[in-house]
Design an enzyme around this catalytic site. Structure first.
Site, PDB file in Angstrom:
ATOM      1  N   CYS A   1       0.843  -1.256  -0.010  1.00  0.00           N
ATOM      2  CA  CYS A   1       0.047  -0.001  -0.070  1.00  0.00           C
ATOM      3  C   CYS A   1       0.742   1.254  -0.116  1.00  0.00           C
ATOM      4  O   CYS A   1       1.567   1.291   0.859  1.00  0.00           O
ATOM      5  CB  CYS A   1      -0.942   0.051   1.162  1.00  0.00           C
ATOM      6  SG  CYS A   1      -1.611   1.559   1.364  1.00  0.00           S
ATOM      7  N   ILE A   2       0.664   1.941  -0.969  1.00  0.00           N
ATOM      8  CA  ILE A   2       1.625   3.308  -1.339  1.00  0.00           C
ATOM      9  C   ILE A   2       1.549   4.221   0.138  1.00  0.00           C
ATOM     10  O   ILE A   2       2.411   4.753   0.539  1.00  0.00           O
ATOM     11  CB  ILE A   2       1.375   3.938  -2.445  1.00  0.00           C
ATOM     12  CG1 ILE A   2       2.378   5.011  -2.650  1.00  0.00           C
ATOM     13  CG2 ILE A   2       0.031   4.474  -2.987  1.00  0.00           C
ATOM     14  CD1 ILE A   2       2.536   5.451  -4.261  1.00  0.00           C
TER      15      ILE A   2
END
Lengths: 96, 130, 124, 124, 96, 130
Positions: free
Chosen positions: F78-79
């Site tokens: 997840c960025i």
């Protein structure tokens, strides 16, 4: 005299029992972070007979909207008061 | 008094680092000397130099760095806990044959003995855990 | 017993208080993203998660904004099914009047039915 | 009531089980380092920490060695004061005969005295 | 039918109550990681009436020296059996 | 069946990543296809490219990498969770004006939408939390 800090709610974690079992008759307990939930009138019973030795951190109560919902017997201190408690205690033990 | 803090929680996931900073700043405001912040367990993640939190959130790395720059607080990161979790300075990266580094001054990798030493030699050691 | 209108595609269970951990924020982020992708999202607050809805929250220790602003955005994302575990409210001496947003309270037997009614259940 | 021989300089409280988290390992590491630096170290096992002493442990999910080998090294570091919360044993149906190493069990009132008797207390 | 996993001991965390409250009459509960402590005979009472629906992961029991100490009513499965349980369930929910 | 795993615990501190690897390897051994491992919350730390665990401990980054190399498993981080915690690939580091990077292929930064998508499109999503 030892200051104990507790950052968990008694509804979620049983670590409060460990903290209470390790407390001497003059020791103090300060509720911080998610631990301030324990200051609610419906949960305060978990802390038994700590009259005058149970504290909760004002900033953490306020962040959670609980500042006006605290049980009357809880002594509310701010960050400056937290530092004072550590000055007065020989040492501080963190329960988490 | 001479204070040391032990931070065991990572940034953002847990409030521990926030609580430690708030306490440390309050201790300094009361005239105490915050000599050491020691990072152990997931607390070592607070030293990650590439942390890029959103603009509207507190930047914890910068806040710790300010303690060092303005008050001389030493920021000590347990080397064993750091290596396992990918926190290496340039020297350790070279020693492990890795390119690049993830931790830099004023944070410093140090042995766990420094924590015991801080605990026994400072007037107070206050722990903030996840 | 179980209201069919409570069915959705994604159920996000929120079990943590604001500020102390990032679980609440990261759970809400997942809910908002699912809604932004056009999924029908239900939120279920259980245990300490119900305290996320308490009115009057403020910024955190270092000025963190907390999750109250995010909760206020839920309607914009068409997330309007907010379920709350009645027992969790009772245990904390809270009532629906103490909460920021209108909710539907669930008795214990309805919890399992809610989980069963959603193809994707994410527990935070 | 409190045995003076239990006094030391550093008290390390171990409250977590092996394998599930790194608390036990990191707590033991702190104890070993303190001992290596010439400090008198006491270990206190409370709550789930008592399961660290259960005999017959094995490697973990991916071959992690666990903490049993470290416990077996304690004597080499002159760490021979191992205190165990009797209530924690009782709650789990364990007795001292189930444990890897010889220990001293403490009744509840002795816990506070043990904390008071050590200048440095580290809680893991 | 839903498979629920639980990785906390009932002596430390009250999350087991949340898991039980969310379980339907056919749902299954698998104890993993530190959760396998709950399979001890002295702790199994926390899980009430889950006869035939309460499982524990063999590898996690063995790593903790608890494989031979499990209550008789707990069904012990290995990692392969864990995968089978997820095949049989419509979905899996993790409690932690 | 097509499986996705969600890993939310960091390496070493918690067993979650170990449990996920053990489960994933067992699922593959039973003939399933492990299409995606998604890393969220502290799980993003599993992608730290500089992790240097002791020789006698399992190297988790290598184990995840092997899933990708041998079974085509996509390793999605997840960025938003990664940036806050200091996990940046070269592109994100450049975008934030930072030198160096802490995450590299086969791990890839991706949006949270991919998790929802994996949860709805795969036959099974199994979560391992701290």
């Amino acid at each position: 005299m030892i200051l104990h800090t507790l950052n968990r709610s008694p509804t979620e974690s049983r670590v409060y029992r460990q903290a209470l079992a390790a407390m001497g008759p003059d020791d103090r307990l300060l509720l911080i972070e998610d631990g301030v939930q324990g200051a609610l009138p419906s949960l305060i019973r978990h802390f038994g007979e700590l009259d005058g030795r149970l504290f909760a951190l004002r900033e953490d109560l306020e962040a959670r909207g609980l500042a006006g919902r605290c049980a009357a017997e809880v002594l509310v201190v701010d960050a400056d008061g937290f530092v004072t408690l550590t000055e007065e205690a020989d040492k501080t033990v963190s329960w988490f | 008094m001479r204070y040391a803090l032990l931070v065991q929680g990572g940034p953002y996931s847990r409030q521990a680092a926030h609580s430690a900073l708030r306490f440390g700043e309050a201790a300094i405001a009361r005239g105490h000397r915050l000599e050491t912040v020691f990072f152990y367990h997931d607390g070592v993640y607070n030293a990650a130099r590439l942390a890029a939190p959103p603009q509207d959130e507190p930047h914890l790395v910068d806040r710790f760095r300010a303690l060092h720059d303005n008050h001389g607080t030493q920021l000590k990161v347990c080397i064993a806990a750091g290596l396992r979790r990918g926190l290496l300075d340039e020297r350790e990266a070279a020693r492990h044959g890795k390119q690049g580094h993830s931790l830099e001054a004023p944070f410093e990798l140090t042995g766990l003995g420094q924590l015991i030493d801080a605990g026994l030699s400072h007037d107070r050691l206050i722990t903030f855990s996840p | 017993m179980h209201d069919e209108s409570l069915n959705g595609e994604v159920l996000v269970i929120l079990r943590h208080a604001p500020h102390g951990t990032s679980w609440l924020r990261e759970g809400l982020d997942a809910a908002l993203v699912a809604a932004a992708f056009g999924r029908r999202v239900t939120l279920l607050f259980v245990g300490e998660g119900v305290t996320a809805l308490v009115a009057g929250q403020a910024v955190g220790a270092l000025g963190q904004k907390g999750t109250q602003p995010t909760l206020e955005m839920l309607a914009m994302y068409d997330i309007d099914t907010l379920l709350v575990d009645q027992q969790a409210l009772d245990e904390r001496g809270l009532g629906v009047a103490d909460l920021l947003l209108p909710v539907t309270t669930l008795a214990p037997p309805e919890l399992a039915a809610t989980l069963a009614a959603h193809p994707l259940v994410m527990n935070f």
